[in-house]
Design a protein around this motif. Structure first.
Motif, PDB file in Angstrom:
ATOM      1  N   ALA A   1     -29.833  49.092  28.070  1.00 50.16           N
ATOM      2  CA  ALA A   1     -30.665  48.354  29.031  1.00 50.16           C
ATOM      3  C   ALA A   1     -31.948  47.875  28.368  1.00 50.16           C
ATOM      4  O   ALA A   1     -32.394  46.749  28.579  1.00 50.16           O
ATOM      5  N   ARG A   2     -32.520  48.740  27.527  1.00 50.99           N
ATOM      6  CA  ARG A   2     -33.756  48.401  26.829  1.00 50.99           C
ATOM      7  C   ARG A   2     -33.541  47.234  25.868  1.00 50.99           C
ATOM      8  O   ARG A   2     -34.314  46.287  25.832  1.00 50.99           O
ATOM      9  N   TRP A   3     -32.460  47.291  25.082  1.00 53.04           N
ATOM     10  CA  TRP A   3     -32.189  46.226  24.120  1.00 53.04           C
ATOM     11  C   TRP A   3     -31.893  44.910  24.823  1.00 53.04           C
ATOM     12  O   TRP A   3     -32.289  43.841  24.362  1.00 53.04           O
TER      13      TRP A   3
ATOM     14  N   ALA B   1     -31.434  38.563  17.873  1.00 50.79           N
ATOM     15  CA  ALA B   1     -30.221  38.931  17.143  1.00 50.79           C
ATOM     16  C   ALA B   1     -30.190  40.433  16.885  1.00 50.79           C
ATOM     17  O   ALA B   1     -29.149  41.081  17.029  1.00 50.79           O
ATOM     18  N   VAL B   2     -31.349  40.996  16.519  1.00 48.24           N
ATOM     19  CA  VAL B   2     -31.439  42.432  16.281  1.00 48.24           C
ATOM     20  C   VAL B   2     -31.136  43.185  17.571  1.00 48.24           C
ATOM     21  O   VAL B   2     -30.350  44.133  17.582  1.00 48.24           O
ATOM     22  N   ALA B   3     -31.732  42.716  18.680  1.00 46.64           N
ATOM     23  CA  ALA B   3     -31.523  43.369  19.971  1.00 46.64           C
ATOM     24  C   ALA B   3     -30.051  43.346  20.352  1.00 46.64           C
ATOM     25  O   ALA B   3     -29.495  44.349  20.817  1.00 46.64           O
TER      26      ALA B   3
ATOM     27  N   GLU C   1     -24.535  59.926  27.028  1.00 42.60           N
ATOM     28  CA  GLU C   1     -24.114  58.772  27.822  1.00 42.60           C
ATOM     29  C   GLU C   1     -25.326  58.142  28.510  1.00 42.60           C
ATOM     30  O   GLU C   1     -25.526  56.932  28.475  1.00 42.60           O
ATOM     31  N   GLN C   2     -26.127  59.000  29.110  1.00 42.46           N
ATOM     32  CA  GLN C   2     -27.341  58.568  29.804  1.00 42.46           C
ATOM     33  C   GLN C   2     -28.296  57.868  28.840  1.00 42.46           C
ATOM     34  O   GLN C   2     -28.818  56.787  29.105  1.00 42.46           O
ATOM     35  N   GLU C   3     -28.487  58.526  27.680  1.00 41.43           N
ATOM     36  CA  GLU C   3     -29.403  58.017  26.665  1.00 41.43           C
ATOM     37  C   GLU C   3     -28.962  56.631  26.186  1.00 41.43           C
ATOM     38  O   GLU C   3     -29.770  55.717  26.046  1.00 41.43           O
ATOM     39  N   LEU C   4     -27.657  56.485  25.943  1.00 41.95           N
ATOM     40  CA  LEU C   4     -27.141  55.213  25.438  1.00 41.95           C
ATOM     41  C   LEU C   4     -27.249  54.112  26.490  1.00 41.95           C
ATOM     42  O   LEU C   4     -27.593  52.979  26.173  1.00 41.95           O
ATOM     43  N   ALA C   5     -26.973  54.466  27.750  1.00 41.83           N
ATOM     44  CA  ALA C   5     -27.069  53.475  28.823  1.00 41.83           C
ATOM     45  C   ALA C   5     -28.496  52.948  28.917  1.00 41.83           C
ATOM     46  O   ALA C   5     -28.718  51.737  29.070  1.00 41.83           O
ATOM     47  N   GLU C   6     -29.468  53.850  28.781  1.00 47.97           N
ATOM     48  CA  GLU C   6     -30.868  53.435  28.818  1.00 47.97           C
ATOM     49  C   GLU C   6     -31.212  52.579  27.604  1.00 47.97           C
ATOM     50  O   GLU C   6     -31.922  51.584  27.711  1.00 47.97           O
ATOM     51  N   GLU C   7     -30.669  52.988  26.452  1.00 48.58           N
ATOM     52  CA  GLU C   7     -30.938  52.241  25.223  1.00 48.58           C
ATOM     53  C   GLU C   7     -30.394  50.816  25.324  1.00 48.58           C
ATOM     54  O   GLU C   7     -31.069  49.849  24.973  1.00 48.58           O
TER      55      GLU C   7
ATOM     56  N   ARG D   1     -23.988  47.996  19.066  1.00 46.12           N
ATOM     57  CA  ARG D   1     -23.764  49.266  18.401  1.00 46.12           C
ATOM     58  C   ARG D   1     -23.815  50.405  19.424  1.00 46.12           C
ATOM     59  O   ARG D   1     -22.958  51.286  19.448  1.00 46.12           O
ATOM     60  N   ALA D   2     -24.824  50.346  20.301  1.00 42.04           N
ATOM     61  CA  ALA D   2     -24.971  51.393  21.308  1.00 42.04           C
ATOM     62  C   ALA D   2     -23.794  51.388  22.287  1.00 42.04           C
ATOM     63  O   ALA D   2     -23.318  52.446  22.694  1.00 42.04           O
ATOM     64  N   SER D   3     -23.290  50.200  22.655  1.00 39.04           N
ATOM     65  CA  SER D   3     -22.179  50.219  23.610  1.00 39.04           C
ATOM     66  C   SER D   3     -20.874  50.651  22.951  1.00 39.04           C
ATOM     67  O   SER D   3     -20.005  51.205  23.627  1.00 39.04           O
ATOM     68  N   ASP D   4     -20.734  50.439  21.643  1.00 40.76           N
ATOM     69  CA  ASP D   4     -19.568  50.990  20.933  1.00 40.76           C
ATOM     70  C   ASP D   4     -19.590  52.509  21.011  1.00 40.76           C
ATOM     71  O   ASP D   4     -18.569  53.148  21.294  1.00 40.76           O
TER      72      ASP D   4
END
Ligand SMILES: [Zn+2]
Length: 125
Positions: A22-24, A50-52, A14-20, A58-61
């Motif tokens: 934010a990064r995108w 568009a990629v970001a 969860e932590q990893e995805l939230a950071e990802e 994808r990460a939020s799914d």
């Protein structure tokens, strides 16, 4: 299966995805700022935007699935297939701790979305 261990893994994910995400999102913003008069630069930056966006989506799914799995741990229904109610294979939960369906039902669903895509294509043509 150690459910506390699964919870720890899910929280880390969860932590990893939230950071990802934010990064995108940051990346999407940065590429917008970078937009200048040069048309080639603009094309590149809207492409990376568009990629970001795609990566953030994808990460939020996945993040939604991870949070759902954490909720199901609290409810005591974790590890049960949402479709048939049978226990999800332990090896599958080890590989994907937020899995919602047993292997058989996941394959069925993957197959169904494949078919939906194909029939959409058929209509478009
Ligand atoms: Zn199932």
């Amino acid at each position: 299966m150690d459910i506390q261990e699964q919870r720890t893994r899910l929280l880390a994910k969860e932590q990893e995805l939230a950071e990802e995400i934010a990064r995108w999102k940051q990346e999407g913003r940065d590429s917008r700022v970078a937009e200048v008069e040069d048309p080639i630069d603009t094309v590149i930056s809207s492409e990376s935007q568009a990629v970001a966006l795609e990566e953030a989506t994808r990460a939020s799914d996945t993040l939604a699935e991870v949070r759902d799995a954490l909720r199901r741990i609290d409810e005591g229904s974790y590890g049960t297939c949402l479709d048939c109610g049978e226990p999800i294979e332990e090896s599958r939960l080890n590989a994907v701790p937020w899995a919602q369906y047993c292997l058989r039902d996941q394959e069925k669903r993957d197959g169904a979305s494949e078919q939906a895509r194909n029939s959409q294509l058929g209509t478009a043509l």
